[in-house]
Write an enzyme that holds these catalytic residues in place. Structure first.
Site, PDB file in Angstrom:
ATOM      1  N   SER A  45       0.807  -1.232   0.000  1.00 50.16           N
ATOM      2  CA  SER A  45       0.000   0.000   0.000  1.00 50.16           C
ATOM      3  C   SER A  45       0.832   1.271   0.000  1.00 50.16           C
ATOM      4  O   SER A  45       0.283   2.360  -0.147  1.00 50.16           O
ATOM      5  CB  SER A  45      -0.937   0.003   1.215  1.00 50.16           C
ATOM      6  OG  SER A  45      -1.750  -1.141   1.239  1.00 50.16           O
ATOM      7  N   ALA A  46       2.150   1.152   0.210  1.00 47.98           N
ATOM      8  CA  ALA A  46       3.059   2.304   0.191  1.00 47.98           C
ATOM      9  C   ALA A  46       2.692   3.348   1.239  1.00 47.98           C
ATOM     10  O   ALA A  46       2.892   4.548   1.043  1.00 47.98           O
ATOM     11  CB  ALA A  46       3.108   2.938  -1.202  1.00 47.98           C
ATOM     12  N   HIS A  49       2.640   4.197   8.142  1.00 47.57           N
ATOM     13  CA  HIS A  49       1.621   4.232   9.193  1.00 47.57           C
ATOM     14  C   HIS A  49       2.107   5.033  10.407  1.00 47.57           C
ATOM     15  O   HIS A  49       3.298   5.059  10.716  1.00 47.57           O
ATOM     16  CB  HIS A  49       1.281   2.814   9.640  1.00 47.57           C
ATOM     17  CG  HIS A  49       0.634   1.986   8.566  1.00 47.57           C
ATOM     18  ND1 HIS A  49      -0.716   1.983   8.357  1.00 47.57           N
ATOM     19  CD2 HIS A  49       1.166   1.144   7.633  1.00 47.57           C
ATOM     20  CE1 HIS A  49      -1.015   1.167   7.352  1.00 47.57           C
ATOM     21  NE2 HIS A  49       0.113   0.646   6.901  1.00 47.57           N
ATOM     22  N   GLU A 360       5.139  -8.373   8.351  1.00 44.26           N
ATOM     23  CA  GLU A 360       3.967  -7.933   7.591  1.00 44.26           C
ATOM     24  C   GLU A 360       3.728  -6.453   7.900  1.00 44.26           C
ATOM     25  O   GLU A 360       4.542  -5.786   8.536  1.00 44.26           O
ATOM     26  CB  GLU A 360       2.766  -8.778   7.978  1.00 44.26           C
ATOM     27  CG  GLU A 360       2.385  -8.696   9.437  1.00 44.26           C
ATOM     28  CD  GLU A 360       1.101  -9.429   9.764  1.00 44.26           C
ATOM     29  OE1 GLU A 360       0.332  -9.746   8.828  1.00 44.26           O
ATOM     30  OE2 GLU A 360       0.848  -9.678  10.958  1.00 44.26           O
ATOM     31  N   CYS A 424       9.587   7.791 -22.288  1.00 45.04           N
ATOM     32  CA  CYS A 424       8.221   7.457 -21.857  1.00 45.04           C
ATOM     33  C   CYS A 424       7.372   8.716 -21.961  1.00 45.04           C
ATOM     34  O   CYS A 424       7.561   9.664 -21.192  1.00 45.04           O
ATOM     35  CB  CYS A 424       8.236   6.923 -20.426  1.00 45.04           C
ATOM     36  SG  CYS A 424       6.589   6.638 -19.723  1.00 45.04           S
ATOM     37  N   CYS A 461      -0.351   3.891 -21.012  1.00 40.42           N
ATOM     38  CA  CYS A 461      -0.127   2.823 -21.998  1.00 40.42           C
ATOM     39  C   CYS A 461       0.616   1.640 -21.401  1.00 40.42           C
ATOM     40  O   CYS A 461       0.801   0.619 -22.079  1.00 40.42           O
ATOM     41  CB  CYS A 461       0.609   3.362 -23.220  1.00 40.42           C
ATOM     42  SG  CYS A 461       2.412   3.411 -23.080  1.00 40.42           S
TER      43      CYS A 461
END
Length: 517
Positions: A45-46, A49, A360, A424, A461
């Site tokens: 989730s990046a 917390h 985790e 890009c 893309c």
């Protein structure tokens, strides 16, 4: 022989490598993939917390709060992307209001700063796109969003600059104690300070067998993520098992990035925490994850059921979400420990072996604090931690061309014409950025390695335009045939071979009937 071998190149292993690189130690980090940041660290989730969710008096709570503090300090020092945007745990009922009050009290017990309980008026004033059923929220001002790849790369680059040797494609297949004597270390529940009473002056070492050969070290640190319990079993430690938990996500286009401005959590219920909705550092919008226990630690498939779960749950928080704007879906697998807490401790059976397993959530937030704690455990296990007289403590990040003003862009192009070549188009990534990503310490070796460092292929893309050009640049910079350039690991090569020149092709004139126009 090394002083220390670290097994695992996720965010925790790389943070440990950076922390220990400040000392007079010879260190190797062994990573089974072709690049670091290839396991759980790449698909999460990046979120940084705040630390109010973990139960008080656990390693999770202590290391989360400390890790949050360290990330806010290290982000400018190591120049990785972090925004302290704060988080909201949103309540939709009286029951939810009681739940967020409990989280507030838990946060106070964990010494989390900048916690506030907001009523519905304050909450909707700050986040007008939340559901009109919103009753209130818990606000945490120290929470934020980070680029998990960038933070991991910053840690390993800084570690390599300070002398750590990174060895990739080195899957650990066996570990043998060179000294077979049994050492009875304290359990994780015992205070760290008591470890000194158990420490023996007896020499010890380990032989670590990998797909790249055999390496020896006096101390080994197990930061193997989803496989930490398998590594532990190699030395006879069976204190915990990893129960993999799969989580699916949606990434929405940048046009959705301003829909919310905080990390939006849902109040926990008996059915779980629901899914979160959050801006990303690069102004996309992220929704997820689901939570499904699986047997396969490599199951990163996405499913219709999982995506439907995200859609219905996320819209409970933000009804205006338009999932037709999805640019990517992905799945991460979390290393959920059977014990419920981080398993960071000195081995009971092998002196000099330190575990950093079961990491985790909030492992990403805790990573630099876990590194500090592992260094303490290593010292109490007998390692001499003597500071180097000169340490590279800062890192310069790669200039993000898309974020610069026209004047700043012109200056860069004048200094290096490769900044004038856009590779890009979706993300405005230049050839100069890609070249630097490859040439840096612990630089990119794969298409995904380039993508995660400087973002070609992350736009609308999804690499349809830029991937061939990234392949060409990798081939040129690494001096490898294009057929040897992988998407991620060995076996994921994109180009299978080259067509023969027209003059070398076997004539087919007799193989097919001729037709007149």
């Amino acid at each position: 022989m090394y002083d220390v071998i670290i097994i695992g190149g996720g965010v925790v292993g790389c943070a440990i490598a950076r922390e220990l690189s400040q000392y007079r130690l010879s260190i190797a980090l062994l990573e089974k993939h072709s690049e670091v940041c290839e396991g759980s660290s790449k698909a999460n989730s990046a979120i940084v917390h705040g630390g109010f969710d973990a139960k008080p008096n656990t390693l999770k709570s202590r290391l989360n709060v400390r890790g949050n503090e360290l990330i806010r300090r290290l982000a400018p020092q190591l120049q990785f992307h972090f925004k302290q945007i704060g988080s909201l745990v949103v309540a939709f009922s009286d029951e939810d209001m009681e739940a967020i009050k409990m989280l507030y009290e838990r946060g106070i017990a964990n010494s989390v700063p900048e916690l506030e309980l907001w009523n519905w008026e304050k909450t909707l004033a700050e986040e007008p796109n939340l559901s009109p059923e919103t009753r209130g929220a818990l606000f945490c001002g120290t929470a934020g969003i980070v680029c998990p790849f960038g933070m991991t790369y910053a840690f390993i680059e800084n570690a390599v600059e300070n002398g750590v040797e990174l060895i990739c494609d080195a899957e650990v297949t066996g570990i043998q104690k060179i000294d077979e004597d049994i050492w009875h270390a304290p359990t994780q529940d015992t205070a760290v300070q008591t470890v000194t009473a158990q420490t023996s002056a007896q020499e010890h070492a380990f032989s670590v067998t990998t797909s790249q050969g055999v390496f020896t070290a006096r101390y080994v640190i197990n930061a193997a993520g989803l496989y930490a319990d398998k590594i532990a079993a190699m030395i006879g430690d069976y204190d915990y098992t990893i129960n993999p938990r799969k989580g699916e996500y949606r990434v929405l286009d940048k046009v959705c990035g301003d829909l919310v401005h905080h990390v939006i959590f849902q109040a926990p219920t008996k059915m779980g925490k629901g899914v979160l909705v959050t801006p990303t550092y690069d102004n996309n919008l992220l929704a997820g994850p689901t939570a499904q226990d699986v047997d396969d630690r490599e199951d990163t498939s996405t499913t219709l059921a999982g995506l439907n779960k995200i859609d219905s749950s996320a819209k409970k928080s933000v009804p205006a979400l338009d999932f037709r704007k999805t640019v990517r879906t992905f799945t991460g697998v979390r290393a959920r420990p059977s014990t419920g807490d981080f398993m960071i401790y000195a081995s009971k059976h092998a002196k000099g072996f330190i575990h950093a397993g079961g990491i985790e959530s909030p492992g990403l937030s805790s990573a630099p604090a876990i590194a500090e704690y592992v260094a303490e455990l290593l010292q109490y296990a007998g390692a001499e931690l003597i500071k180097k007289p000169q340490v590279v403590s800062a890192r310069k990040g790669i200039s993000q061309f898309s974020a610069l003003s026209n004047e700043e862009r012109a200056t860069l192009i004048a200094e290096n014409p490769l900044y004038g070549r856009i590779i890009c188009r979706c993300e405005t990534v230049t050839e100069a950025e890609i070249v630097e990503a490859i040439r840096r310490p612990a630089g990119a070796r794969t298409v995904d390695g380039v993508k995660r460092r400087v973002r070609p292929g992350t736009g609308r893309c999804q690499g349809g335009f830029c991937t061939p050009r990234v392949l060409e640049i990798l081939s040129r910079e690494l001096q490898l045939p294009m057929e040897n350039i992988a998407k991620s690991d060995r076996g994921t090569e994109i180009v299978l071979g080259r067509l023969k020149n027209a003059g070398e092709r076997k004539s087919c004139s007799g193989d097919f009937p001729k037709h007149s126009r």
